[in-house]
Scaffold this motif. Structure first.
Motif, PDB file in Angstrom:
ATOM      1  N   TYR A   1     -12.926 -12.395  18.514  1.00 17.55           N
ATOM      2  CA  TYR A   1     -11.686 -11.643  18.690  1.00 17.55           C
ATOM      3  C   TYR A   1     -12.052 -10.175  18.566  1.00 17.55           C
ATOM      4  O   TYR A   1     -12.387  -9.706  17.481  1.00 17.55           O
ATOM      5  CB  TYR A   1     -10.673 -12.032  17.612  1.00 17.55           C
ATOM      6  N   GLN A   2     -12.002  -9.447  19.685  1.00 17.00           N
ATOM      7  CA  GLN A   2     -12.376  -8.036  19.707  1.00 17.00           C
ATOM      8  C   GLN A   2     -11.101  -7.195  19.714  1.00 17.00           C
ATOM      9  O   GLN A   2     -10.351  -7.232  20.684  1.00 17.00           O
ATOM     10  CB  GLN A   2     -13.235  -7.757  20.935  1.00 17.00           C
ATOM     11  N   PHE A   3     -10.887  -6.488  18.623  1.00 19.53           N
ATOM     12  CA  PHE A   3      -9.673  -5.695  18.430  1.00 19.53           C
ATOM     13  C   PHE A   3      -9.946  -4.219  18.698  1.00 19.53           C
ATOM     14  O   PHE A   3     -10.940  -3.675  18.239  1.00 19.53           O
ATOM     15  CB  PHE A   3      -9.180  -5.814  16.981  1.00 19.53           C
ATOM     16  N   THR A   4      -9.016  -3.576  19.432  1.00 22.20           N
ATOM     17  CA  THR A   4      -8.984  -2.126  19.566  1.00 22.20           C
ATOM     18  C   THR A   4      -7.656  -1.677  18.973  1.00 22.20           C
ATOM     19  O   THR A   4      -6.591  -2.146  19.400  1.00 22.20           O
ATOM     20  CB  THR A   4      -9.081  -1.681  21.035  1.00 22.20           C
ATOM     21  N   LEU A   5      -7.722  -0.795  17.979  1.00 18.62           N
ATOM     22  CA  LEU A   5      -6.514  -0.349  17.296  1.00 18.62           C
ATOM     23  C   LEU A   5      -6.047   1.004  17.817  1.00 18.62           C
ATOM     24  O   LEU A   5      -6.846   1.830  18.237  1.00 18.62           O
ATOM     25  CB  LEU A   5      -6.768  -0.241  15.789  1.00 18.62           C
ATOM     26  N   ASP A   6      -4.726   1.190  17.764  1.00 11.84           N
ATOM     27  CA  ASP A   6      -4.094   2.476  18.023  1.00 11.84           C
ATOM     28  C   ASP A   6      -3.221   2.741  16.807  1.00 11.84           C
ATOM     29  O   ASP A   6      -2.131   2.178  16.686  1.00 11.84           O
ATOM     30  CB  ASP A   6      -3.261   2.408  19.306  1.00 11.84           C
ATOM     31  N   GLY A   7      -3.728   3.542  15.883  1.00  8.55           N
ATOM     32  CA  GLY A   7      -3.015   3.740  14.624  1.00  8.55           C
ATOM     33  C   GLY A   7      -3.016   2.442  13.842  1.00  8.55           C
ATOM     34  O   GLY A   7      -4.055   1.826  13.639  1.00  8.55           O
ATOM     35  N   ASN A   8      -1.813   1.993  13.445  1.00  8.44           N
ATOM     36  CA  ASN A   8      -1.716   0.767  12.657  1.00  8.44           C
ATOM     37  C   ASN A   8      -1.248  -0.425  13.489  1.00  8.44           C
ATOM     38  O   ASN A   8      -0.634  -1.350  12.972  1.00  8.44           O
ATOM     39  CB  ASN A   8      -0.799   0.980  11.448  1.00  8.44           C
ATOM     40  N   ARG A   9      -1.534  -0.399  14.791  1.00  5.71           N
ATOM     41  CA  ARG A   9      -1.195  -1.516  15.684  1.00  5.71           C
ATOM     42  C   ARG A   9      -2.392  -1.853  16.563  1.00  5.71           C
ATOM     43  O   ARG A   9      -3.285  -1.036  16.776  1.00  5.71           O
ATOM     44  CB  ARG A   9      -0.020  -1.145  16.603  1.00  5.71           C
ATOM     45  N   VAL A  10      -2.369  -3.069  17.099  1.00  7.87           N
ATOM     46  CA  VAL A  10      -3.419  -3.519  18.015  1.00  7.87           C
ATOM     47  C   VAL A  10      -3.039  -3.076  19.425  1.00  7.87           C
ATOM     48  O   VAL A  10      -1.954  -3.403  19.923  1.00  7.87           O
ATOM     49  CB  VAL A  10      -3.593  -5.056  17.968  1.00  7.87           C
ATOM     50  N   GLU A  11      -3.938  -2.331  20.059  1.00 12.48           N
ATOM     51  CA  GLU A  11      -3.719  -1.865  21.429  1.00 12.48           C
ATOM     52  C   GLU A  11      -4.317  -2.857  22.430  1.00 12.48           C
ATOM     53  O   GLU A  11      -3.784  -3.059  23.509  1.00 12.48           O
ATOM     54  CB  GLU A  11      -4.376  -0.501  21.591  1.00 12.48           C
ATOM     55  N   GLN A  12      -5.442  -3.461  22.040  1.00 19.00           N
ATOM     56  CA  GLN A  12      -6.072  -4.448  22.918  1.00 19.00           C
ATOM     57  C   GLN A  12      -6.759  -5.501  22.062  1.00 19.00           C
ATOM     58  O   GLN A  12      -7.375  -5.196  21.044  1.00 19.00           O
ATOM     59  CB  GLN A  12      -7.099  -3.813  23.851  1.00 19.00           C
ATOM     60  N   LEU A  13      -6.615  -6.755  22.498  1.00 18.61           N
ATOM     61  CA  LEU A  13      -7.314  -7.874  21.885  1.00 18.61           C
ATOM     62  C   LEU A  13      -7.974  -8.645  23.010  1.00 18.61           C
ATOM     63  O   LEU A  13      -7.310  -9.069  23.957  1.00 18.61           O
ATOM     64  CB  LEU A  13      -6.332  -8.775  21.119  1.00 18.61           C
ATOM     65  N   THR A  14      -9.296  -8.795  22.917  1.00 17.07           N
ATOM     66  CA  THR A  14     -10.040  -9.585  23.893  1.00 17.07           C
ATOM     67  C   THR A  14     -10.654 -10.759  23.146  1.00 17.07           C
ATOM     68  O   THR A  14     -11.373 -10.562  22.156  1.00 17.07           O
ATOM     69  CB  THR A  14     -11.134  -8.752  24.572  1.00 17.07           C
ATOM     70  N   ILE A  15     -10.355 -11.965  23.618  1.00 13.08           N
ATOM     71  CA  ILE A  15     -10.862 -13.179  23.004  1.00 13.08           C
ATOM     72  C   ILE A  15     -11.884 -13.792  23.948  1.00 13.08           C
ATOM     73  O   ILE A  15     -11.558 -14.085  25.094  1.00 13.08           O
ATOM     74  CB  ILE A  15      -9.726 -14.175  22.708  1.00 13.08           C
ATOM     75  N   ALA A  16     -13.100 -13.969  23.464  1.00 13.05           N
ATOM     76  CA  ALA A  16     -14.167 -14.526  24.316  1.00 13.05           C
ATOM     77  C   ALA A  16     -15.029 -15.493  23.525  1.00 13.05           C
ATOM     78  O   ALA A  16     -15.165 -15.381  22.328  1.00 13.05           O
ATOM     79  CB  ALA A  16     -15.027 -13.395  24.873  1.00 13.05           C
TER      80      ALA A  16
END
Length: 118
Positions: free
Chosen positions: A103-118
């Motif tokens: 689960y690859q998370f990219t955060l924007d502040g205190n929220r998830v902007e992108q989640l890539t599951i591979a």
């Protein structure tokens, strides 16, 4: 962390928004899981992109009911202040029966902007 090196961290050191999402996802709590995302977030899972709240809510609801499975986090890594990777071990009645997903998370502040599951 410098030179873009990943650092293994304990699950307790993950940002709250990631642990909230992971706990809600494991509990099949779609409403709480959805609170982790920005309104313009994108989730990429199984090669399909889901963009925005409505699409992510549909994806969460479907993934919660399509198969019965258990999820166990096995590894957490910090790439930098806004990028984290959590490896989770899944076992269930899906094709293959067991898998490890990143689960690859990219955060924007205190929220998830992108989640890539591979």
């Amino acid at each position: 962390m410098h030179n873009n090196q990943t650092q293994t961290i304990t699950l307790e050191l993950l940002p709250e928004v990631i642990t909230r999402y992971l706990s809600a996802h494991r509990a099949h709590d779609t409403a709480t899981a959805l609170t982790a995302f920005t309104s313009e977030a994108t989730v990429v899972d199984d090669g399909h992109a889901h963009h925005g709240f409505a699409a992510i809510q549909q994806w969460l609801s479907r993934s919660a009911t399509e198969y019965t499975y258990t999820i166990e986090p096995t590894d957490a890594r910090a790439i930098d202040a806004t990028h984290y990777v959590v490896t989770q071990h899944l076992e269930g009645d899906f094709p293959g029966g067991t898998t490890d997903l990143r689960y690859q998370f990219t955060l924007d502040g205190n929220r998830v902007e992108q989640l890539t599951i591979a």
